[in-house]
Design an enzyme around this catalytic site. Structure first.
Site, PDB file in Angstrom:
ATOM      1  N   LYS A  85       0.809  -1.225   0.000  1.00 43.80           N
ATOM      2  CA  LYS A  85       0.000   0.000   0.000  1.00 43.80           C
ATOM      3  C   LYS A  85       0.837   1.268   0.000  1.00 43.80           C
ATOM      4  O   LYS A  85       0.356   2.325  -0.388  1.00 43.80           O
ATOM      5  CB  LYS A  85      -0.979  -0.004   1.189  1.00 43.80           C
ATOM      6  N   LYS A 134      -4.481 -10.498  -6.444  1.00 45.17           N
ATOM      7  CA  LYS A 134      -5.652 -10.801  -5.611  1.00 45.17           C
ATOM      8  C   LYS A 134      -6.837  -9.936  -6.043  1.00 45.17           C
ATOM      9  O   LYS A 134      -6.649  -8.769  -6.409  1.00 45.17           O
ATOM     10  CB  LYS A 134      -5.231 -10.553  -4.163  1.00 45.17           C
ATOM     11  N   LYS A 151     -10.967  -4.561  -3.942  1.00 44.97           N
ATOM     12  CA  LYS A 151     -11.981  -3.516  -4.091  1.00 44.97           C
ATOM     13  C   LYS A 151     -11.441  -2.327  -4.856  1.00 44.97           C
ATOM     14  O   LYS A 151     -12.185  -1.596  -5.481  1.00 44.97           O
ATOM     15  CB  LYS A 151     -12.380  -3.001  -2.708  1.00 44.97           C
TER      16      LYS A 151
HETATM   17  P1  ATP Z   1      -9.506  -5.428  -0.816  1.00 46.21           P
HETATM   18  O1  ATP Z   1      -8.095  -5.796  -1.070  1.00 46.21           O
HETATM   19  O2  ATP Z   1     -10.464  -6.198  -1.639  1.00 46.21           O
HETATM   20  O3  ATP Z   1      -9.715  -3.955  -0.927  1.00 46.21           O
HETATM   21  P2  ATP Z   1      -8.977  -5.756   1.911  1.00 46.21           P
HETATM   22  O4  ATP Z   1      -8.235  -7.027   2.121  1.00 46.21           O
HETATM   23  O5  ATP Z   1      -8.127  -4.551   1.808  1.00 46.21           O
HETATM   24  O6  ATP Z   1      -9.909  -5.857   0.671  1.00 46.21           O
HETATM   25  P3  ATP Z   1     -11.165  -5.987   3.823  1.00 46.21           P
HETATM   26  O7  ATP Z   1     -12.353  -5.480   3.154  1.00 46.21           O
HETATM   27  O8  ATP Z   1     -11.045  -5.531   5.220  1.00 46.21           O
HETATM   28  O9  ATP Z   1      -9.860  -5.449   3.147  1.00 46.21           O
HETATM   29  O10 ATP Z   1     -11.130  -7.569   3.776  1.00 46.21           O
HETATM   30  C1  ATP Z   1     -12.149  -8.293   4.384  1.00 46.21           C
HETATM   31  C2  ATP Z   1     -11.796  -9.740   4.387  1.00 46.21           C
HETATM   32  O11 ATP Z   1     -11.749 -10.240   3.053  1.00 46.21           O
HETATM   33  C3  ATP Z   1     -10.440 -10.072   5.004  1.00 46.21           C
HETATM   34  O12 ATP Z   1     -10.591 -11.193   5.856  1.00 46.21           O
HETATM   35  C4  ATP Z   1      -9.569 -10.430   3.833  1.00 46.21           C
HETATM   36  O13 ATP Z   1      -8.588 -11.370   4.171  1.00 46.21           O
HETATM   37  C5  ATP Z   1     -10.569 -11.025   2.869  1.00 46.21           C
HETATM   38  N1  ATP Z   1     -10.155 -10.885   1.469  1.00 46.21           N
HETATM   39  C6  ATP Z   1      -9.856  -9.737   0.812  1.00 46.21           C
HETATM   40  N2  ATP Z   1      -9.559  -9.989  -0.487  1.00 46.21           N
HETATM   41  C7  ATP Z   1      -9.654 -11.341  -0.653  1.00 46.21           C
HETATM   42  C8  ATP Z   1      -9.479 -12.223  -1.762  1.00 46.21           C
HETATM   43  N3  ATP Z   1      -9.141 -11.766  -2.958  1.00 46.21           N
HETATM   44  N4  ATP Z   1      -9.681 -13.548  -1.579  1.00 46.21           N
HETATM   45  C9  ATP Z   1     -10.042 -14.035  -0.360  1.00 46.21           C
HETATM   46  N5  ATP Z   1     -10.234 -13.262   0.733  1.00 46.21           N
HETATM   47  C10 ATP Z   1     -10.048 -11.925   0.603  1.00 46.21           C
END
Ligand code: ATP
Ligand code: LTN
Length: 326
Positions: free
Chosen positions: A111, A192, A195
């Site tokens: 990040k 991965k 969002k």
């Molecule tokens: P993103 O990267 O999509 O913006 P994030 O990981 O920054 O999401 P959160 O929204 O807080 O942040 O994530 C919520 C949950 O979703 C966490 O437990 C995270 O590990 C899980 N998660 C996020 N992306 C994935 C993915 N691509 N596959 C599986 N689990 C995920």
């Protein structure tokens, strides 16, 4: 009964990666455990947020929690900033952590990479996450694979405090699923699903209409071999789609491979569209019913009160062990 804690950031549309990796587990765990599901707005502000958007996203995530089947009467559903102890314990654990271990976190590296100016909160983020978890004497933390390193740090900090000041915290375990723990982007199966990716077709959000779901899946990157086989190294695209199919349907990947032997990617993708649309339709409908209801706000207020009652007690114990206060 075991204590379960997890959190989701209110930073955008929740996608099927979030759902299959983490949120689906939240629902499965709530019958036999005492569960705390948090909307972590203090984590969200580690990067700049538009205040209006943030407020909207907080209620979106809350409504989605309920739409997927979390029952706010059984589980404690609340917003992090409504319980002041999160910030307080976050500060204490920031003081217990070392800058070296925080700089090593891959999420921080990703990040902060290429940014001209990096907010301090982005670095201390994992200490706040540890606080979230340790405040509730949590046993189990259901999360996606990308959070493994943060859970490890949480355990290290809990053990460090326990060794230094006497038994203060329960040392929690992460809970990761076999299928779904790491859903990849549909347009680039080496990244991965996220969002924040610019390309809308890289993800399927839980609130996407069937037409968008169809478009994203039919366009998803595969390979030129044409056989539906799980092979992450050589066939990351189709392997990712197999994981999604298996996670939604409950059918093991090996069985899907047998089922689609001799079929092309087109047939497989068409069925995956149907499975995904059928899984998400009821979630979207329920979301619309509750998103603007008073019931939603009331259950968040009730959740914050229930969480606060426990967090306040933990903080008394922590301050006492560390010799803080009078
Ligand atoms: P993103 O990267 O999509 O913006 P994030 O990981 O920054 O999401 P959160 O929204 O807080 O942040 O994530 C919520 C949950 O979703 C966490 O437990 C995270 O590990 C899980 N998660 C996020 N992306 C994935 C993915 N691509 N596959 C599986 N689990 C995920
Ligand atoms: N860091 C997590 C979100 C998060 C969390 C938590 C998850 C904040 N606090 C406590 C589990 C338990 C993320 O970025 N996905």
């Amino acid at each position: 009964m075991k204590r379960v804690f997890s959190g989701v950031q209110p930073t955008g549309n929740i996608h099927i990666g979030n759902y299959l990796g983490a949120l689906k587990q939240f629902v499965e765990l709530q019958d036999d455990n005492e569960c705390f599901y948090c909307i972590v707005d203090e984590h969200a502000i580690t990067v700049p947020q538009d205040p209006k958007e943030l407020k909207k996203h907080i209620l979106d995530v809350a409504a989605l929690y309920i739409a997927i089947g979390i029952d706010p009467k059984k589980s404690v559903v609340f917003v992090q900033s409504q319980v002041p102890a999160h910030a307080e314990l976050g500060w204490i654990l920031t003081c217990v952590s070392n800058t070296g271990e925080l700089f090593r976190m891959t999420q921080f590296k990703a990040k902060s990479h290429g940014q001209e100016s990096v907010g301090t909160g982005l670095l201390t983020y994992p200490a706040l996450m540890a606080a979230d978890i340790l405040l509730y004497d949590t046993d189990i933390v259901p999360v996606g694979n990308d959070q493994k390193q943060h859970i490890e740090l949480t355990r290290d900090l809990a053990i460090r405090v326990n060794n230094r000041y006497g038994k203060t915290f329960v040392v929690p375990d992460g809970r990761f699923l076999k299928t779904g723990a790491r859903i990849m982007a549909l347009d680039d199966p080496t990244a991965k699903m996220s969002k924040s990716a610019v390309n809308e077709m890289s993800r399927i959000s839980l609130l996407d209409e069937p037409s968008k779901i169809k478009k994203a899946i039919m366009r998803a990157t595969t390979d030129s071999e044409g056989s539906v086989r799980f092979d992450i190294e050589n066939k990351p695209g189709i392997s990712n789609l197999l994981s999604i199919y298996s996670a939604f349907s409950g059918t093991p990947i090996e069985e899907l491979e047998r089922q689609y032997e001799g079929h092309g990617y087109g047939d497989f993708k068409k069925d995956l569209v149907e499975i995904t649309v059928n899984a998400l339709n009821p979630i979207r409908e329920r979301f619309q019913e509750i998103r603007y209801s008073q019931e939603l706000v009331d259950s968040l207020r009730d959740g914050a009160e229930r969480a606060d009652a426990i967090a306040v007690k933990t903080m008394e114990r922590v301050r006492d062990r560390l010799g803080m206060g009078i």
